[in-house]
Design an enzyme around this catalytic site. Structure first.
Site, PDB file in Angstrom:
ATOM      1  N   SER A 246     -32.243   7.410  38.270  1.00  0.00           N
ATOM      2  CA  SER A 246     -31.659   8.199  37.179  1.00  0.00           C
ATOM      3  C   SER A 246     -31.927   9.693  37.352  1.00  0.00           C
ATOM      4  CB  SER A 246     -32.229   7.746  35.839  1.00  0.00           C
ATOM      5  OG  SER A 246     -31.764   8.595  34.801  1.00  0.00           O
ATOM      6  N   LYS A 295     -27.100  -2.655  28.620  1.00  0.00           N
ATOM      7  CA  LYS A 295     -26.110  -2.055  27.717  1.00  0.00           C
ATOM      8  C   LYS A 295     -25.509  -3.045  26.729  1.00  0.00           C
ATOM      9  CE  LYS A 295     -24.859   1.789  30.742  1.00  0.00           C
ATOM     10  NZ  LYS A 295     -23.772   2.600  31.312  1.00  0.00           N
ATOM     11  N   GLY A 367     -16.327  -4.997  38.257  1.00  0.00           N
ATOM     12  CA  GLY A 367     -17.510  -5.102  37.405  1.00  0.00           C
ATOM     13  C   GLY A 367     -17.153  -5.294  35.948  1.00  0.00           C
ATOM     14  N   GLY A 369     -19.774  -5.537  33.481  1.00  0.00           N
ATOM     15  CA  GLY A 369     -20.979  -5.289  32.690  1.00  0.00           C
ATOM     16  C   GLY A 369     -20.736  -4.246  31.621  1.00  0.00           C
ATOM     17  N   GLY A 370     -21.808  -3.612  31.152  1.00  0.00           N
ATOM     18  CA  GLY A 370     -21.686  -2.651  30.066  1.00  0.00           C
ATOM     19  C   GLY A 370     -20.803  -1.472  30.405  1.00  0.00           C
ATOM     20  N   ASN A 390     -14.770  -9.425  39.108  1.00  0.00           N
ATOM     21  CA  ASN A 390     -16.208  -9.482  38.884  1.00  0.00           C
ATOM     22  C   ASN A 390     -16.755 -10.717  39.586  1.00  0.00           C
ATOM     23  OD1 ASN A 390     -18.581  -8.339  37.329  1.00  0.00           O
ATOM     24  ND2 ASN A 390     -18.647 -10.459  36.608  1.00  0.00           N
ATOM     25  N   ARG A 391     -17.984 -10.629  40.081  1.00  0.00           N
ATOM     26  CA  ARG A 391     -18.555 -11.765  40.806  1.00  0.00           C
ATOM     27  C   ARG A 391     -18.663 -12.990  39.926  1.00  0.00           C
ATOM     28  NH1 ARG A 391     -23.004  -8.478  44.519  1.00  0.00           N
ATOM     29  NH2 ARG A 391     -21.533  -7.983  46.208  1.00  0.00           N
ATOM     30  N   TYR A 457     -23.728   7.251  41.210  1.00  0.00           N
ATOM     31  CA  TYR A 457     -23.879   8.681  41.501  1.00  0.00           C
ATOM     32  C   TYR A 457     -25.113   8.981  42.351  1.00  0.00           C
ATOM     33  CZ  TYR A 457     -27.169   8.742  37.545  1.00  0.00           C
ATOM     34  OH  TYR A 457     -28.210   8.498  36.695  1.00  0.00           O
ATOM     35  N   GLY A 478     -19.191   9.579  40.511  1.00  0.00           N
ATOM     36  CA  GLY A 478     -19.891   9.143  39.307  1.00  0.00           C
ATOM     37  C   GLY A 478     -20.636  10.269  38.626  1.00  0.00           C
TER      38      GLY A 478
END
Length: 517
Positions: A246, A295, A367, A369-370, A390-391, A457, A478
């Site tokens: 991050s 998330k 993807g 996810g959140g 998505n997997r 990113y 990103g």
């Protein structure tokens, strides 16, 4: 917020020779250390006079200790020799000596204090389990105080970030100076937040030497600026796992300082987000960014959820409302991603207008996810046709149903080329450090896309973006999404305080990747 001149920044030096120790001491001084711990057990010496000479040549206040974390480099020092070293250290006026509580501490301290000296005695205890209560730690400190120490030191192995909370409690209430450190990646906040609770020494690592639970020395002064922290400092951070990638501290901490807001933003390596909010429930923990993989779970942690975040089913920002302490969830990912893509289209085609340039286009999302949910709802709101890979095909189907889109098996992604001019958006962690060589889609398949966006990113220019640029696609990093969503978060953190002015310089920070956190 005033400068805390009494806060000392320390680093431990473990070297084979006195010469190496002095070189490391110079480096530590340049990187911002006020004091160094000289781990004598790591030294190889033929006569005690060599250690005495090292102590005389020191150019920083020092703690002479026996401790050495790298057992492979530990040399055997018999008790008689160690006592001689302690006596020589006191004789030459070393600022601190450290004695383990389990090694006849009371007797040794009593002997040392018979000498006329300004040397302070630290009595230390290394605790292997971090699942301790404030009461247990308090009892341990009382027992250690019986050794007549000037300073108490606790080093505790922790396997959960919630195990750091009792350390903050004893720091606040201890009647003698206390050095406290939680060892391991989940213990990092024991150093970053320690000064808020009364710590007068925090530890960092020399650049080039990564030690779990310790921030780099340079970051203590350059990024976190812990010397400005006081008991009123509000705590913000990114709740994620992993969290080391991050760059949030690089944006939010300078922004707090530029606006004069008394806050700090730290990485929070969280395994169980529900337990985290249960333990850290006071108003001092004022706001949070939410990252992978929390998330969606974060929605249920909130007392209230903004309608957009509730619709998306994912929260990336949580504010603790000061008036009643309730947690309120928001989603700033959605607009951040879509506006980054829209602006890239408008810049390439040199057009403006109220109609979104992604309206009517096929928006291919990797993807579910959140972050993926935020992108899917954002694209759908702009009139795009959404296809999700998505997997977990079941998750893809569930998201597709929510946005009136289509889900296809992940294995079909490379062959999916129904039309030209599509948009590809990667919301997965594929290609993120430490695996930058990975990519979610083959290069040949990218020829069907006019624009490719990657939410990753770190690194800034992922393999996906490199290969997309090579086939002529518009690429959106990103970083664009990250800065935009962080701007939205900072507005929520500070109630809109000076956001645009403060975030201008953050773009420059992202151009320089050499700053460690």
């Amino acid at each position: 917020m005033g400068w805390k001149s009494d806060l000392l920044v320390c680093t431990s030096l473990e070297c084979e020779t006195g010469e190496e120790m002095l070189i490391s001491m110079d480096l530590a001084k340049k990187q911002g250390a006020d004091i160094v711990e000289l781990c004598v057990a790591s030294l190889s010496f033929s006569h005690i006079s060599e250690v005495e000479q090292l102590l005389k040549l020191r150019n920083l206040p020092s703690i002479v200790s026996l401790g050495c974390t790298d057992q492979r480099r530990r040399h055997s020092i018999i008790e008689a020799t160690w006592l001689q070293i302690l006596n020589r250290a006191v004789a030459v006026g070393v600022e601190f000596v450290e004695i383990n509580h389990e090694v006849r501490a009371w007797e040794i301290v009593s002997k040392l204090k018979r000498q006329v000296s300004n040397t302070k005695v630290i009595v230390s205890n290394y605790v292997n389990t971090g699942n301790l209560t404030a009461e247990t730690l308090g009892d341990l400190i009382v027992d250690m105080q019986s050794a007549n120490a000037d300073i108490i030191k606790l080093v505790i192995n922790v396997d959960s970030i919630t195990h750091v909370a009792p350390i903050f409690h004893v720091l606040t209430h201890c009647q003698v100076p206390l050095i406290a450190r939680a060892v391991g990646d989940r213990g990092l906040i024991s150093q970053l937040l320690g000064p808020k609770y009364g710590a007068f020494i925090v530890s960092g690592s020399l650049n080039g030497k990564t030690e779990p639970g310790l921030p780099p020395l340079a970051s203590i002064r350059q990024i976190y600026k812990l010397h400005y922290m006081d008991s009123h400092t509000k705590i913000f951070g990114v709740v994620s796992n992993p969290v080391g990638h991050s760059k949030g501290p690089l944006l939010h901490n300078p922004a707090f300082r530029h606006t004069g807001y008394n806050g700090i933003y730290v990485p929070l390596l969280v395994d169980d987000i529900n337990e985290f909010f249960r333990v850290y429930s006071c108003n001092d923990f004022a706001g949070f960014s939410v990252g992978i993989p929390h998330k969606e779970t974060a929605v249920s942690c909130c007392d209230e959820v903004d309608p957009l975040a509730l619709l998306i089913g994912a929260v990336n920002t949580i504010i603790r409302r000061p008036s009643d302490g309730l947690l309120v969830g928001y989603n700033t990912d959605c607009e951040a991603c879509i506006t980054a893509i829209e602006d890239a289209f408008r810049q390439r085609h040199n057009v403006n207008g109220h109609v979104s340039p992604i309206s009517g286009r096929l928006f291919v999302l990797i993807g579910a996810g959140g972050a993926g949910r935020a992108m899917a709802f954002g694209a759908r709101s702009r009139g795009a046709r959404v296809v999700i890979f998505n997997r977990s095909f079941e998750r893809a189907k569930a998201l597709a149903a929510a946005v009136s889109g289509e889900a296809l098996p992940y294995e079909c992604l490379n062959e999916f080329r129904p039309e030209k001019g599509m948009i590809l958006a990667n919301s997965s962690a594929i290609g993120m450090d430490p695996n930058p060589q990975q990519t979610p889609i083959c290069k040949a398949a990218l020829t069907s896309y006019e624009l490719v966006f990657d939410a990753v990113y770190t690194p800034r220019n992922t393999r996906l973006l490199q290969e997309a640029a090579e086939v002529g696609a518009i690429v959106v990093s990103g970083v664009e999404m990250f800065i935009r969503q962080a701007l939205g978060q900072f507005k929520l953190f500070t109630n809109g305080l000076g956001t645009h002015l403060c975030f201008r310089h953050c773009l420059l920070l992202f151009a320089y990747d050499g700053v460690s956190m």
